[in-house]
Design an enzyme around this catalytic site. Structure first.
Site: not given
Ligand SMILES: [Zn+2]
Length: 139
Positions: A31, A40, A44, A46, A84, A125
Site C-alpha cells: 500500500h 509511508c 511498501h 506489510h 498479495h 500493521e
C-alpha cells in the site's frame, strides 16, 4: 444478555455471562498512504495480522458457542481477496490506513452465525502497531 439500541442505531451489547472467541489470520499486501507526508507515501508492504473477536452467551448442546472453523472460513474469504494485492486498488477501503482496513474487514464479515455478535476487528500493521474497529462495543 442485554441489547440496547442507541439513538444512533448502534447496538450496545452487555452481559455478565459471556464468551468471547478470537480467531486470527494474516495477509501480505502493499500500500501507500495518500496525502501522508513521509516515507509511508511510497509503495511498501506489510504482513498484516487480522484478529476477529466475537461475543455470545448461549452454547449449543455440546458446549460450543460457534465453530472456530466457521469463523475462519468467513474471515478467509476477505483475507484471500486482500492477500498479495495492492490495497490502494480497493476503492471500498479508501486510503489504506490500518483504520480503514480494519473497518473494511469489519463491514465485510457477513454471515456470522446468530449465536454471536461481532465485537471488533484488530489489524496489526507491524508487531508493534495495531488498530481496532468496532461498532457499539468497548473493551
Ligand atoms: Zn504501511
Amino acid at each position: 444478555m442485554i441489547i440496547t439500541l442507541a439513538l444512533n442505531g448502534v447496538e450496545y451489547y452487555r452481559g455478565d455471562r459471556m464468551y468471547r472467541l478470537r480467531i486470527e489470520s494474516h495477509f501480505d499486501a502493499a500500500h501507500k498512504l495518500v496525502g501522508y507526508k513521509g516515507k509511508c507515501s511510497r509503495v511498501h508492504g506489510h504482513r498484516w495480522k487480522v484478529e476477529v473477536f466475537v461475543l455470545g452467551e448461549k452454547l449449543n448442546s455440546i458446549g460450543i458457542l460457534v465453530d472456530f472453523d466457521v469463523l475462519k472460513q468467513i474471515l478467509e474469504k476477505i483475507v484471500e481477496k486482500l492477500d498479495h494485492s495492492f490495497l490502494n486498488d480497493f476503492k471500498e477501503i479508501g486510503n489504506p490506513t490500518s483504520e480503514n482496513i480494519s473497518k473494511y474487514i469489519f463491514k465485510n464479515l457477513k454471515g456470522l452465525p446468530n449465536s454471536v455478535k461481532l465485537q471488533k476487528v484488530r489489524v496489526w500493521e507491524s508487531p508493534e502497531a495495531w488498530c481496532e474497529y468496532s461498532e457499539g462495543f468497548t473493551g
